[in-house]
Motif scaffolding. Structure first.
Motif, PDB file in Angstrom:
ATOM      1  N   THR A 372       1.434  -1.054   0.335  1.00  0.00           N
ATOM      2  CA  THR A 372      -0.123  -0.277  -0.221  1.00  0.00           C
ATOM      3  C   THR A 372       1.142   1.131   0.222  1.00  0.00           C
ATOM      4  O   THR A 372       1.725   1.421   0.513  1.00  0.00           O
ATOM      5  CB  THR A 372      -0.805   0.010   1.088  1.00  0.00           C
ATOM      6  OG1 THR A 372      -1.791  -0.830   1.344  1.00  0.00           O
ATOM      7  CG2 THR A 372      -1.531   1.283   1.627  1.00  0.00           C
ATOM      8  N   LEU A 373       0.750   2.228  -0.890  1.00  0.00           N
ATOM      9  CA  LEU A 373       1.051   3.688  -0.887  1.00  0.00           C
ATOM     10  C   LEU A 373       0.326   4.349   0.154  1.00  0.00           C
ATOM     11  O   LEU A 373      -0.592   4.674   0.823  1.00  0.00           O
ATOM     12  CB  LEU A 373       1.285   4.233  -2.005  1.00  0.00           C
ATOM     13  CG  LEU A 373       1.662   5.249  -3.180  1.00  0.00           C
ATOM     14  CD1 LEU A 373       2.913   5.077  -3.385  1.00  0.00           C
ATOM     15  CD2 LEU A 373       0.794   6.701  -3.848  1.00  0.00           C
ATOM     16  N   ALA A 374       1.139   4.613   1.047  1.00  0.00           N
ATOM     17  CA  ALA A 374       1.658   5.746   2.001  1.00  0.00           C
ATOM     18  C   ALA A 374       0.629   6.948   2.078  1.00  0.00           C
ATOM     19  O   ALA A 374       0.483   7.239   0.768  1.00  0.00           O
ATOM     20  CB  ALA A 374       2.770   6.351   2.898  1.00  0.00           C
ATOM     21  N   ILE A 375      -0.375   7.059   2.558  1.00  0.00           N
ATOM     22  CA  ILE A 375      -1.276   7.934   2.647  1.00  0.00           C
ATOM     23  C   ILE A 375      -0.840   9.849   3.034  1.00  0.00           C
ATOM     24  O   ILE A 375      -0.884  10.911   2.851  1.00  0.00           O
ATOM     25  CB  ILE A 375      -2.547   8.339   3.215  1.00  0.00           C
ATOM     26  CG1 ILE A 375      -2.152   7.790   4.873  1.00  0.00           C
ATOM     27  CG2 ILE A 375      -3.475   7.311   2.536  1.00  0.00           C
ATOM     28  CD1 ILE A 375      -3.553   8.053   5.482  1.00  0.00           C
ATOM     29  N   GLY A 376       0.585  10.074   4.147  1.00  0.00           N
ATOM     30  CA  GLY A 376       1.535  10.547   4.629  1.00  0.00           C
ATOM     31  C   GLY A 376       1.616  10.448   5.864  1.00  0.00           C
ATOM     32  O   GLY A 376       1.398   9.598   6.305  1.00  0.00           O
TER      33      GLY A 376
END
Length: 555
Positions: A372-376
């Motif tokens: 999963t790509l980090a949301i920040g």
């Protein structure tokens, strides 16, 4: 709070204060400071129309006087039932100057769905498009609504672009008056001074109702100011920048991180009415847009528009996408074509929009376990943690429920103490989102907890499967859901739409993810559809897909 508790502060842009003071009590104070600092600066742009900060202040003053004459007082609620046009910003400012709250209403709502919110909020009036007067009047008959004002999308511009305005014929104004005519009648007058506190409600925004009936989030002046202040400094918003209102203003993202963010800073708020990809690309160039935030659906549409080139994004400093985490493959292909990286951002109606975001200049990492790509990282003033079912902190890198607290988080829902107590125990927001926070402070949104799929006792997060599908070059959008299965309890089922002129078979896509996922995570079926169901803000509605009746998987 110490850096040990907030390790993410080490990832902040240079010079960003992790504990900034919010310098104003109310949004009105912030607006007036902006006007005083640069009264002749561009505040609103709409095709070929431009309003300076001084003009915007004068027009919103006049509208506030007109609304006060209709009995609007501090604490009242007034509905705004419009597309993204300058009158939206003028109405927001006018209401805030009177200490009233804006009920932001989706202009796509019709009859029962509109009436439900009108009745719950007990609004005293509503501002709608002149083309919607008759139906709106019929819908709100015998409600708390005492007056209806109308306005035309054609005002404040003269270009009359046929792609946006199918007709230049003006509809008949509401019997209670045309907004622009009322402004002209009261121009030069100022509304009475109203003492506004940070606890006064600025925006009443209803949740989408995915976990029950919609609830009215009471976004106060303090809440909205905290987001506008922290998000603006986080992305490096500077005097003279231009913010494109591409997110609908009836949604908390558009209302706060597009509109309010621009209004309380010395920046131009660029409108282009309802989203049209061709028109949006031209607006980016014409107005020198430097910042915007929109759903991934918007960026997909821009990517696919014939003639879209890197030159359209030449003035952009930062792009952000909210609503749902972006698949890594989508980010990569967008950047390859336009040279701009789309930063993830996360927020909720209950957090007054964006409170977690990828810092400018940084690239979101991918969680090695889930892909999963980090949301920040959490923005200044926000405390974020991941907790287990009992509310205890989990270790960095472990999954749990994301819990948030800080000045951005609402105190409760409108006249709904039960829901407030359940979702906001002791002022801490239980988001319902499955998440991971790693040791550096990066936040990975796994999925809504209710979207988790249970396959023979193994837990599957839909987004991990979706991201694997997105790696196939023919896949445009993907959504994964759990479907009842007599043998496994649930099976993984995917719905996919394809890129224009692309071709792929269901079997091809099943085989494609075979080497990318553990056996229990692989979709048993992939359904190729023309379009995936979405909310008005571009989020894919997994619930609609989950409820579809499909043949029992056989392979």
């Amino acid at each position: 709070m110490t850096s040990e508790k907030r390790p993410w502060t080490a990832l902040y842009p240079n010079g960003l204060d992790p504990e900034p003071a919010v310098p104003f009590v109310s949004l009105v104070d912030a607006w007036r400071a902006r006007v005083d600092a640069n009264p002749d600066g561009k505040a609103i742009a709409y095709f070929d129309g431009v309003l300076t900060a001084r003009e915007t202040d004068e027009l919103s003053d006049a509208l506030a006087v007109a609304l006060a004459a209709r009995g609007v007082q501090r604490g009242d609620r007034v509905g705004i039932y419009l597309q993204n046009i300058p009158q939206y910003a003028l109405t927001l400012l006018a209401l805030w100057k009177l200490g009233a709250a804006a009920l932001v209403l989706n202009p796509m709502y019709r009859r029962a769905e509109l009436r439900r919110l009108v009745d719950d909020a007990e609004i005293v009036g509503i501002v709608c498009a002149d083309t919607a007067v008759a139906e709106t009047a019929d819908t709100v008959r015998d409600s708390s609504v005492r007056w209806i004002l109308s306005t035309s999308d054609l005002d404040f511009q003269t270009r009359d672009d046929a792609r946006v305005f199918p007709s230049t014929d003006r509809a008949v104004a509401a019997p209670d008056g045309d907004l622009v005519e009322l402004i002209e009648q009261h121009r030069g007058r100022r509304p009475p001074h109203v003492e506004i506190t940070g606890d006064d409600v600025a925006l009443l925004a209803y949740t989408s109702g995915t976990t029950g009936p919609p609830k009215g989030a009471m976004n106060t002046h303090a809440n909205v100011l905290a987001v506008a202040t922290t998000f603006g400094s986080f992305v490096g918003l500077a005097a003279g920048d231009a913010v494109f209102a591409v997110a609908p203003l009836f949604h908390i993202t558009g209302a706060v991180i597009n509109a309010t963010l621009a209004l309380v800073h010395d920046t131009a708020l660029v409108f282009a009415n309802r989203f049209n990809a061709e028109v949006a690309l031209e607006a980016l160039v014409e107005h020198g847009v430097t910042f915007t935030i929109g759903s991934i659906t918007v960026f997909n549409a821009l990517y696919e528009t014939p003639g879209a080139e890197a030159r359209h994004f030449a003035s952009i400093k930062t792009l952000y996408s909210g609503g749902a985490p972006i698949p890594p493959a989508t980010v990569e292909k967008f950047e390859a074509k336009f040279g701009k990286y789309i930063h993830n951002a996360y927020g909720m109606t209950e957090t007054s929009s964006g409170v977690i975001a990828v810092p400018p200049g940084r690239r979101a990492p991918v969680d090695p376990a889930s892909g999963t790509l980090a949301i920040g990282v959490p923005l200044p003033l926000l405390d974020a943690r991941v907790v287990d079912a009992d509310g205890a902190d989990v270790e960095p890198g472990k999954q749990g429920e994301l819990e948030l607290s800080g000045p951005q988080v609402i105190s409760g829902y409108w006249r709904n103490p039960e829901a407030s107590a359940a979702t906001l125990p002791d002022g801490r927001l239980r988001t319902g989102d499955g998440a991971i926070i790693d040791r550096h402070g990066w936040v990975y949104l796994v999925d809504r907890l209710k979207d988790q799929i249970n396959v023979s006792g193994y837990k599957v997060w839909p987004r991990e499967v979706e991201d694997a599908l997105y790696e196939h070059p023919a896949v445009h959008e993907a959504a994964v859901v759990g479907q009842p299965d007599d043998y496994q309890g649930e099976s993984v089922v995917a719905y996919v739409s394809l890129e224009r002129d692309a071709h792929a078979t269901e079997r091809e896509l099943v085989d494609f993810v075979r080497d990318r996922l553990a056996a229990y995570k692989r979709p048993r079926r992939v359904h190729i559809v023309e379009n995936l169901p979405k909310t008005q803000t571009g989020k894919i509605r997994r619930s609609d897909l989950r409820d579809r009746t499909i043949p029992t998987p056989t392979a």
